[in-house]
Write a protein that holds these residues in place. Structure first.
Motif, PDB file in Angstrom:
ATOM      1  N   MET A 167       0.851  -1.213   0.000  1.00  0.00           N
ATOM      2  CA  MET A 167       0.000   0.000   0.000  1.00  0.00           C
ATOM      3  C   MET A 167       0.885   1.261   0.000  1.00  0.00           C
ATOM      4  SD  MET A 167      -3.491   0.464   0.664  1.00  0.00           S
ATOM      5  CE  MET A 167      -4.501   1.906   0.819  1.00  0.00           C
ATOM      6  N   ILE A 168       0.494   2.175  -0.809  1.00  0.00           N
ATOM      7  CA  ILE A 168       1.278   3.410  -0.944  1.00  0.00           C
ATOM      8  C   ILE A 168       0.975   4.379   0.211  1.00  0.00           C
ATOM      9  CG2 ILE A 168      -0.387   4.674  -2.406  1.00  0.00           C
ATOM     10  CD1 ILE A 168       2.312   5.141  -4.183  1.00  0.00           C
ATOM     11  N   THR A 169       1.967   5.169   0.619  1.00  0.00           N
ATOM     12  CA  THR A 169       1.718   6.120   1.722  1.00  0.00           C
ATOM     13  C   THR A 169       0.905   7.315   1.208  1.00  0.00           C
ATOM     14  OG1 THR A 169       3.706   7.443   1.296  1.00  0.00           O
ATOM     15  CG2 THR A 169       3.958   5.562   2.795  1.00  0.00           C
ATOM     16  N   LYS A 170       0.255   7.996   2.121  1.00  0.00           N
ATOM     17  CA  LYS A 170      -0.572   9.168   1.750  1.00  0.00           C
ATOM     18  C   LYS A 170       0.302  10.260   1.135  1.00  0.00           C
ATOM     19  CE  LYS A 170      -4.661   7.813   2.989  1.00  0.00           C
ATOM     20  NZ  LYS A 170      -5.334   7.172   1.880  1.00  0.00           N
ATOM     21  N   THR A 171       1.509  10.428   1.676  1.00  0.00           N
ATOM     22  CA  THR A 171       2.417  11.468   1.152  1.00  0.00           C
ATOM     23  C   THR A 171       2.777  11.184  -0.300  1.00  0.00           C
ATOM     24  OG1 THR A 171       3.392  11.395   3.350  1.00  0.00           O
ATOM     25  CG2 THR A 171       4.596  12.662   1.705  1.00  0.00           C
ATOM     26  N   MET A 172       3.123   9.916  -0.559  1.00  0.00           N
ATOM     27  CA  MET A 172       3.517   9.539  -1.918  1.00  0.00           C
ATOM     28  C   MET A 172       2.314   9.646  -2.855  1.00  0.00           C
ATOM     29  SD  MET A 172       6.614   8.615  -2.757  1.00  0.00           S
ATOM     30  CE  MET A 172       6.667   9.379  -4.353  1.00  0.00           C
ATOM     31  N   GLN A 173       1.147   9.227  -2.357  1.00  0.00           N
ATOM     32  CA  GLN A 173      -0.081   9.279  -3.156  1.00  0.00           C
ATOM     33  C   GLN A 173      -0.379  10.714  -3.592  1.00  0.00           C
ATOM     34  OE1 GLN A 173      -3.787   7.091  -1.995  1.00  0.00           O
ATOM     35  NE2 GLN A 173      -4.590   9.140  -1.648  1.00  0.00           N
ATOM     36  N   GLU A 174      -0.246  11.651  -2.639  1.00  0.00           N
ATOM     37  CA  GLU A 174      -0.532  13.046  -2.955  1.00  0.00           C
ATOM     38  C   GLU A 174       0.468  13.574  -3.990  1.00  0.00           C
ATOM     39  OE1 GLU A 174      -0.807  15.567   0.547  1.00  0.00           O
ATOM     40  OE2 GLU A 174      -0.684  17.311  -0.810  1.00  0.00           O
ATOM     41  N   ALA A 175       1.727  13.194  -3.821  1.00  0.00           N
ATOM     42  CA  ALA A 175       2.762  13.666  -4.754  1.00  0.00           C
ATOM     43  C   ALA A 175       2.511  13.102  -6.161  1.00  0.00           C
ATOM     44  CB  ALA A 175       4.135  13.260  -4.241  1.00  0.00           C
ATOM     45  N   ILE A 176       2.088  11.854  -6.242  1.00  0.00           N
ATOM     46  CA  ILE A 176       1.823  11.251  -7.567  1.00  0.00           C
ATOM     47  C   ILE A 176       0.583  11.892  -8.196  1.00  0.00           C
ATOM     48  CG2 ILE A 176       1.184   9.104  -8.776  1.00  0.00           C
ATOM     49  CD1 ILE A 176       3.167   7.638  -6.968  1.00  0.00           C
ATOM     50  N   ASN A 177      -0.422  12.168  -7.371  1.00  0.00           N
ATOM     51  CA  ASN A 177      -1.603  12.857  -7.907  1.00  0.00           C
ATOM     52  C   ASN A 177      -1.227  14.225  -8.470  1.00  0.00           C
ATOM     53  OD1 ASN A 177      -4.008  11.271  -7.847  1.00  0.00           O
ATOM     54  ND2 ASN A 177      -3.918  11.289  -5.610  1.00  0.00           N
ATOM     55  N   ASN A 178      -0.310  14.913  -7.785  1.00  0.00           N
ATOM     56  CA  ASN A 178       0.158  16.217  -8.305  1.00  0.00           C
ATOM     57  C   ASN A 178       0.869  16.036  -9.632  1.00  0.00           C
ATOM     58  OD1 ASN A 178      -0.771  17.781  -6.244  1.00  0.00           O
ATOM     59  ND2 ASN A 178       1.106  17.632  -5.036  1.00  0.00           N
ATOM     60  N   GLN A 179       1.617  14.941  -9.750  1.00  0.00           N
ATOM     61  CA  GLN A 179       2.343  14.694 -11.000  1.00  0.00           C
ATOM     62  C   GLN A 179       1.370  14.364 -12.129  1.00  0.00           C
ATOM     63  OE1 GLN A 179       5.606  15.353 -11.236  1.00  0.00           O
ATOM     64  NE2 GLN A 179       5.500  15.004 -13.447  1.00  0.00           N
ATOM     65  N   ILE A 180       0.290  13.647 -11.809  1.00  0.00           N
ATOM     66  CA  ILE A 180      -0.741  13.360 -12.831  1.00  0.00           C
ATOM     67  C   ILE A 180      -1.262  14.689 -13.372  1.00  0.00           C
ATOM     68  CG2 ILE A 180      -3.101  12.483 -13.201  1.00  0.00           C
ATOM     69  CD1 ILE A 180      -2.441  10.194 -11.244  1.00  0.00           C
ATOM     70  N   ASN A 181      -1.480  15.627 -12.463  1.00  0.00           N
ATOM     71  CA  ASN A 181      -1.979  16.938 -12.870  1.00  0.00           C
ATOM     72  C   ASN A 181      -0.974  17.640 -13.796  1.00  0.00           C
ATOM     73  OD1 ASN A 181      -2.190  20.072 -12.268  1.00  0.00           O
ATOM     74  ND2 ASN A 181      -4.217  19.153 -12.068  1.00  0.00           N
ATOM     75  N   LYS A 182       0.316  17.526 -13.459  1.00  0.00           N
ATOM     76  CA  LYS A 182       1.341  18.176 -14.303  1.00  0.00           C
ATOM     77  C   LYS A 182       1.416  17.538 -15.684  1.00  0.00           C
ATOM     78  CE  LYS A 182       4.135  19.834 -10.515  1.00  0.00           C
ATOM     79  NZ  LYS A 182       5.241  19.544  -9.606  1.00  0.00           N
ATOM     80  N   GLU A 183       1.270  16.222 -15.742  1.00  0.00           N
ATOM     81  CA  GLU A 183       1.322  15.539 -17.048  1.00  0.00           C
ATOM     82  C   GLU A 183       0.101  15.937 -17.892  1.00  0.00           C
ATOM     83  OE1 GLU A 183       3.941  13.925 -17.987  1.00  0.00           O
ATOM     84  OE2 GLU A 183       4.947  13.561 -16.078  1.00  0.00           O
ATOM     85  N   MET A 184      -1.063  16.041 -17.247  1.00  0.00           N
ATOM     86  CA  MET A 184      -2.267  16.457 -17.978  1.00  0.00           C
ATOM     87  C   MET A 184      -2.129  17.917 -18.427  1.00  0.00           C
ATOM     88  SD  MET A 184      -4.070  13.779 -18.319  1.00  0.00           S
ATOM     89  CE  MET A 184      -5.588  14.416 -19.013  1.00  0.00           C
ATOM     90  N   SER A 185      -1.490  18.747 -17.593  1.00  0.00           N
ATOM     91  CA  SER A 185      -1.252  20.151 -17.980  1.00  0.00           C
ATOM     92  C   SER A 185      -0.302  20.207 -19.168  1.00  0.00           C
ATOM     93  CB  SER A 185      -0.623  20.945 -16.834  1.00  0.00           C
ATOM     94  OG  SER A 185      -1.452  20.917 -15.723  1.00  0.00           O
TER      95      SER A 185
END
Ligand code: OFO
Length: 163
Positions: A1-19
């Motif tokens: 299971m991924i940590t909440k910190t890592m999850q949030e950072a990856i979600n931010n990266q998804i946003n950057k890739e979509m941008s």
């Protein structure tokens, strides 16, 4: 299971890739208007590639039992002085994305998250290519500006060498 910190950072990266995808789509539209269909084609492919990058992170989060959460995407710039200025922005943008991927990697190391580190190694290599592609096009555009088009044509010919 991924940590909440890592999850949030990856979600931010998804946003950057979509941008990134949105920015390149905007550049495609700019080139369509200029009737530069080759440049527009390149940008459309780049848009698709950025979507795939976002989906790589998306699928990874799902696999690790994380929760994908999507944020807003700001409107991208829509106009440039010329193709050289647009490609300068591509390079600048990709350098920013590389820095972001490197930060993610540092975080994954801090969190002792080995699967994320393995995923990010792919992205680290990909960013080397992304920056090189933009830098190559910038140099070629500068040669056209310097009226060195004959050298460019010869380069295309040499590039076709088979063996
Ligand atoms: Fe996803 O590599 Fe460009 O932004």
């Amino acid at each position: 299971m991924i940590t909440k910190t890592m999850q949030e950072a990856i979600n931010n990266q998804i946003n950057k890739e979509m941008s990134s995808s949105y920015l390149y789509l905007s550049m495609a539209a700019y080139f369509e208007e200029k009737h530069l269909s080759g440049f527009a084609h390149w940008m459309r492919l780049q848009t698709n590639e950025e979507n795939q990058h976002a989906m790589k992170f998306y699928d990874f989060l799902v696999e690790r039992g994380g929760r994908v959460s999507l944020g807003a995407i700001a409107a991208p710039k829509g106009d440039w002085t010329n193709s050289l200025e647009a490609f300068h922005q591509v390079l600048e943008h990709e350098e920013m994305i590389s820095a972001s991927i490197n930060e993610l990697y540092e975080l994954a190391q801090k969190e002792k998250d080995y699967p994320t580190q393995i995923l990010l190694q792919w992205f680290i290599s990909e960013q080397v290519e992304e920056e090189k592609n933009a830098a190559d096009i910038i140099q070629q555009l500068k040669m056209i500006d310097a009226h060195d088009t004959a050298v460019l044509l010869l380069d295309k010919q040499l590039g076709k060498r088979g063996g």
